[in-house]
Structure formats: structure tokens, C-alpha cells
Design a protein around this motif. Structure first.
Motif, PDB file in Angstrom:
ATOM      1  N   THR A   8       1.582  -5.255   1.203  1.00  0.00           N
ATOM      2  CA  THR A   8       1.083  -3.908   0.891  1.00  0.00           C
ATOM      3  C   THR A   8      -0.423  -3.934   0.689  1.00  0.00           C
ATOM      4  OG1 THR A   8       3.119  -3.674  -0.378  1.00  0.00           O
ATOM      5  CG2 THR A   8       1.575  -1.906  -0.523  1.00  0.00           C
ATOM      6  N   SER A   9      -0.891  -4.954  -0.005  1.00  0.00           N
ATOM      7  CA  SER A   9      -2.328  -5.052  -0.250  1.00  0.00           C
ATOM      8  C   SER A   9      -3.089  -5.263   1.048  1.00  0.00           C
ATOM      9  CB  SER A   9      -2.621  -6.210  -1.202  1.00  0.00           C
ATOM     10  OG  SER A   9      -1.976  -5.983  -2.428  1.00  0.00           O
ATOM     11  N   ARG A  10      -2.496  -6.033   1.965  1.00  0.00           N
ATOM     12  CA  ARG A  10      -3.170  -6.258   3.261  1.00  0.00           C
ATOM     13  C   ARG A  10      -3.248  -4.963   4.045  1.00  0.00           C
ATOM     14  NH1 ARG A  10      -0.059 -11.297   5.613  1.00  0.00           N
ATOM     15  NH2 ARG A  10       1.108 -11.152   3.718  1.00  0.00           N
ATOM     16  N   SER A  11      -2.142  -4.196   4.053  1.00  0.00           N
ATOM     17  CA  SER A  11      -2.180  -2.946   4.819  1.00  0.00           C
ATOM     18  C   SER A  11      -3.138  -1.960   4.165  1.00  0.00           C
ATOM     19  CB  SER A  11      -0.785  -2.352   4.952  1.00  0.00           C
ATOM     20  OG  SER A  11      -0.294  -1.987   3.697  1.00  0.00           O
ATOM     21  N   THR A  12      -3.184  -1.970   2.813  1.00  0.00           N
ATOM     22  CA  THR A  12      -4.132  -1.100   2.112  1.00  0.00           C
ATOM     23  C   THR A  12      -5.566  -1.515   2.423  1.00  0.00           C
ATOM     24  OG1 THR A  12      -2.533  -0.826   0.337  1.00  0.00           O
ATOM     25  CG2 THR A  12      -4.781  -0.218  -0.143  1.00  0.00           C
ATOM     26  N   ALA A  13      -5.825  -2.805   2.412  1.00  0.00           N
ATOM     27  CA  ALA A  13      -7.171  -3.301   2.703  1.00  0.00           C
ATOM     28  C   ALA A  13      -7.556  -2.980   4.138  1.00  0.00           C
ATOM     29  CB  ALA A  13      -7.242  -4.801   2.445  1.00  0.00           C
ATOM     30  N   ALA A  14      -6.584  -3.137   5.052  1.00  0.00           N
ATOM     31  CA  ALA A  14      -6.876  -2.830   6.455  1.00  0.00           C
ATOM     32  C   ALA A  14      -7.156  -1.346   6.612  1.00  0.00           C
ATOM     33  CB  ALA A  14      -5.707  -3.252   7.335  1.00  0.00           C
ATOM     34  N   GLY A  15      -6.370  -0.516   5.933  1.00  0.00           N
ATOM     35  CA  GLY A  15      -6.577   0.926   6.003  1.00  0.00           C
ATOM     36  C   GLY A  15      -7.929   1.314   5.433  1.00  0.00           C
ATOM     37  N   LEU A  16      -8.305   0.714   4.303  1.00  0.00           N
ATOM     38  CA  LEU A  16      -9.615   1.010   3.705  1.00  0.00           C
ATOM     39  C   LEU A  16     -10.743   0.587   4.627  1.00  0.00           C
ATOM     40  CD1 LEU A  16      -9.029   0.051  -0.021  1.00  0.00           C
ATOM     41  CD2 LEU A  16      -9.424   2.317   0.900  1.00  0.00           C
ATOM     42  N   LEU A  17     -10.566  -0.566   5.274  1.00  0.00           N
ATOM     43  CA  LEU A  17     -11.580  -1.048   6.224  1.00  0.00           C
ATOM     44  C   LEU A  17     -11.707  -0.071   7.381  1.00  0.00           C
ATOM     45  CD1 LEU A  17     -13.524  -3.338   6.877  1.00  0.00           C
ATOM     46  CD2 LEU A  17     -11.664  -4.481   8.084  1.00  0.00           C
ATOM     47  N   ASN A  54      -2.565   4.606  11.710  1.00  0.00           N
ATOM     48  CA  ASN A  54      -3.220   3.924  10.594  1.00  0.00           C
ATOM     49  C   ASN A  54      -3.886   4.930   9.649  1.00  0.00           C
ATOM     50  OD1 ASN A  54      -2.445   1.392  11.385  1.00  0.00           O
ATOM     51  ND2 ASN A  54      -4.341   0.938  12.479  1.00  0.00           N
ATOM     52  N   ALA A  55      -4.489   5.971  10.226  1.00  0.00           N
ATOM     53  CA  ALA A  55      -5.133   7.000   9.411  1.00  0.00           C
ATOM     54  C   ALA A  55      -4.093   7.739   8.571  1.00  0.00           C
ATOM     55  CB  ALA A  55      -5.904   7.980  10.291  1.00  0.00           C
ATOM     56  N   ARG A  56      -2.919   8.045   9.178  1.00  0.00           N
ATOM     57  CA  ARG A  56      -1.852   8.716   8.429  1.00  0.00           C
ATOM     58  C   ARG A  56      -1.335   7.817   7.303  1.00  0.00           C
ATOM     59  NH1 ARG A  56       1.469  11.492  13.374  1.00  0.00           N
ATOM     60  NH2 ARG A  56       0.051  13.234  13.653  1.00  0.00           N
ATOM     61  N   GLN A  57      -1.121   6.531   7.633  1.00  0.00           N
ATOM     62  CA  GLN A  57      -0.656   5.598   6.608  1.00  0.00           C
ATOM     63  C   GLN A  57      -1.677   5.486   5.482  1.00  0.00           C
ATOM     64  OE1 GLN A  57       0.157   1.964   8.690  1.00  0.00           O
ATOM     65  NE2 GLN A  57       2.262   2.548   9.203  1.00  0.00           N
ATOM     66  N   LEU A  58      -2.946   5.423   5.907  1.00  0.00           N
ATOM     67  CA  LEU A  58      -4.000   5.343   4.901  1.00  0.00           C
ATOM     68  C   LEU A  58      -4.020   6.600   4.043  1.00  0.00           C
ATOM     69  CD1 LEU A  58      -6.342   3.741   3.757  1.00  0.00           C
ATOM     70  CD2 LEU A  58      -7.818   4.805   5.451  1.00  0.00           C
ATOM     71  N   SER A  59      -3.791   7.747   4.641  1.00  0.00           N
ATOM     72  CA  SER A  59      -3.745   9.000   3.903  1.00  0.00           C
ATOM     73  C   SER A  59      -2.572   8.986   2.919  1.00  0.00           C
ATOM     74  CB  SER A  59      -3.611  10.174   4.873  1.00  0.00           C
ATOM     75  OG  SER A  59      -3.487  11.377   4.172  1.00  0.00           O
ATOM     76  N   LYS A  60      -1.399   8.495   3.377  1.00  0.00           N
ATOM     77  CA  LYS A  60      -0.244   8.392   2.486  1.00  0.00           C
ATOM     78  C   LYS A  60      -0.539   7.445   1.329  1.00  0.00           C
ATOM     79  CE  LYS A  60       3.379   9.297   5.893  1.00  0.00           C
ATOM     80  NZ  LYS A  60       4.515   8.695   6.619  1.00  0.00           N
ATOM     81  N   VAL A  61      -1.148   6.310   1.652  1.00  0.00           N
ATOM     82  CA  VAL A  61      -1.482   5.331   0.614  1.00  0.00           C
ATOM     83  C   VAL A  61      -2.467   5.944  -0.375  1.00  0.00           C
ATOM     84  CG1 VAL A  61      -2.654   3.131   0.176  1.00  0.00           C
ATOM     85  CG2 VAL A  61      -0.949   3.297   1.995  1.00  0.00           C
ATOM     86  N   GLN A  62      -3.444   6.700   0.157  1.00  0.00           N
ATOM     87  CA  GLN A  62      -4.414   7.345  -0.725  1.00  0.00           C
ATOM     88  C   GLN A  62      -3.729   8.352  -1.646  1.00  0.00           C
ATOM     89  OE1 GLN A  62      -7.241   8.910   2.097  1.00  0.00           O
ATOM     90  NE2 GLN A  62      -8.724   7.281   1.644  1.00  0.00           N
ATOM     91  N   LYS A  63      -2.784   9.131  -1.101  1.00  0.00           N
ATOM     92  CA  LYS A  63      -2.050  10.092  -1.922  1.00  0.00           C
ATOM     93  C   LYS A  63      -1.245   9.370  -2.983  1.00  0.00           C
ATOM     94  CE  LYS A  63      -1.657  13.776   1.514  1.00  0.00           C
ATOM     95  NZ  LYS A  63      -0.743  14.502   2.402  1.00  0.00           N
ATOM     96  N   GLN A  64      -0.565   8.283  -2.598  1.00  0.00           N
ATOM     97  CA  GLN A  64       0.214   7.517  -3.554  1.00  0.00           C
ATOM     98  C   GLN A  64      -0.690   6.939  -4.651  1.00  0.00           C
ATOM     99  OE1 GLN A  64       2.192   4.630  -1.103  1.00  0.00           O
ATOM    100  NE2 GLN A  64       3.857   6.022  -0.537  1.00  0.00           N
ATOM    101  N   GLU A  65      -1.820   6.408  -4.232  1.00  0.00           N
ATOM    102  CA  GLU A  65      -2.767   5.853  -5.199  1.00  0.00           C
ATOM    103  C   GLU A  65      -3.312   6.946  -6.112  1.00  0.00           C
ATOM    104  OE1 GLU A  65      -3.476   2.615  -5.783  1.00  0.00           O
ATOM    105  OE2 GLU A  65      -1.936   2.164  -4.282  1.00  0.00           O
ATOM    106  N   ALA A  66      -3.551   8.141  -5.546  1.00  0.00           N
ATOM    107  CA  ALA A  66      -4.024   9.260  -6.369  1.00  0.00           C
ATOM    108  C   ALA A  66      -2.953   9.665  -7.381  1.00  0.00           C
ATOM    109  CB  ALA A  66      -4.405  10.451  -5.487  1.00  0.00           C
ATOM    110  N   GLU A  67      -1.695   9.692  -6.932  1.00  0.00           N
ATOM    111  CA  GLU A  67      -0.606  10.016  -7.843  1.00  0.00           C
ATOM    112  C   GLU A  67      -0.496   8.956  -8.941  1.00  0.00           C
ATOM    113  OE1 GLU A  67       2.947  10.491  -5.529  1.00  0.00           O
ATOM    114  OE2 GLU A  67       2.210  12.304  -4.552  1.00  0.00           O
TER     115      GLU A  67
END
Length: 171
Positions: A8-17, A54-67
Motif C-alpha cells: 500500500t505504501s509503495r502504491s501511495t508513494a508511486a501515486g504521489l510521485l 493511477n490518477a483515480r487510485q491516487l484520488s481514492k487514496v487521497q480521499k481515504q487519507e483525508a477521511e
């Protein structure tokens, strides 16, 4: 570095990158316009779809992180309120404890005074009892002496009476 991170951290890091690299596109585009002719970047459809996914996943991750952030923030606020309430309760308890301690010290002082007074009264009672017994013994002695004197006078008077009768009869 990638081995130490979880999946999860790798996909989050990749999405942030990816997000950071995408956020630089408008600046590059702006710089390109001011510097010269327009430049166009061409990517394949699969790359575009991958980028879009990847942008959608990153958006989902961002929403989850915001929550998560909102939950943590609410939890932190609630914990801060609870902590403040507990501090107030502790302060009130400490005040009550200090008041109780003072009250106990006053009660202890009064108890010591009462014990001293009781000891003094006990001594006075013993002294009074001794004096009363002494007075009673003297009075009993005086009564015994008075009875003896009465008996002596009664016998003396009786003897004088008998002697008077005897003398009167013998004359």
C-alpha cells in the motif's frame, strides 16, 4: 528502499510521485508557451489509461487519507477535551483533598485539646474523689466521736440521775 515499504505504501508513494510529476505539467506548459512554439506530448492509449487509472487510485487514496485525517483530527479534539475534563477533575479533587486535609488537621487539633481536657477532668475528678473520701472519713470520725460523747453524757446523766434518786431515797 522499495522492499522496506508495504504494498500500500509503495502504491501511495508511486501515486504521489505521479501526482507531483503531473502537477509540474502546467508549469512546463506555461514555460514552453513563453519560450517558443507549442510542444505536444504524445502517449499511447494504454499509457493514458494507466495514467488515468493511477490518477483515480491516487484520488481514492487521497480521499481515504483525508477521511483518516478528519477522523484523527476529531479523535484528537475529543481526546483534548477529555484531557481537559480530567485535568479539571484532578484539580477539583486536589482542592477537595486539601480542604479535607485541613479539616482533618483541625479535627485532630480539637481531639488533642479534648483529650487534654479529659485528662485534666480525670485528674480533677480523682482529686475531688480523694478530698471527698477524706471529708467523709473526717465526718464519720466526728460522728463516731459525737456518738461517743452523747453516749458518755447519757451514761453520765443516767448515773447522776440514779445517784440523785439513790441520795434522795437514802436521805
Amino acid at each position: 528502499m522499495w522492499k522496506a515499504l508495504s504494498k500500500t505504501s509503495r502504491s501511495t508513494a508511486a501515486g504521489l510521485l505521479l501526482l507531483v510529476s503531473l502537477s509540474a505539467l502546467p508549469a512546463i506548459s506555461y514555460g514552453a508557451e513563453t519560450m517558443g512554439p507549442d510542444r505536444t506530448v504524445t502517449i499511447t492509449m494504454t499509457e493514458y489509461m494507466k495514467l488515468r487509472q493511477n490518477a483515480r487510485q491516487l484520488s481514492k487514496v487521497q480521499k481515504q487519507e483525508a477521511e483518516k485525517w478528519n477522523l484523527l483530527s476529531a479523535s484528537q479534539k475529543q481526546q483534548a477535551e477529555t484531557l481537559n475534563q480530567q485535568r479539571e477533575e484532578i484539580e477539583n479533587s486536589q482542592k477537595e483533598m486539601a480542604e479535607t486535609r485541613q479539616s482533618l488537621e483541625r479535627a485532630n487539633s480539637l481531639l488533642k485539646k479534648a483529650n487534654e481536657s479529659l485528662e485534666n477532668q480525670k485528674k480533677s475528678y480523682q482529686k475531688l474523689t480523694e478530698e471527698t473520701e477524706s471529708v467523709l472519713q473526717r465526718k464519720n470520725h466526728e460522728i463516731v466521736v459525737a456518738k461517743r460523747q452523747r453516749d458518755t453524757w447519757a451514761i453520765g446523766a443516767g448515773l447522776v440521775g440514779v445517784l440523785g434518786i439513790f441520795l434522795a431515797v437514802s436521805d
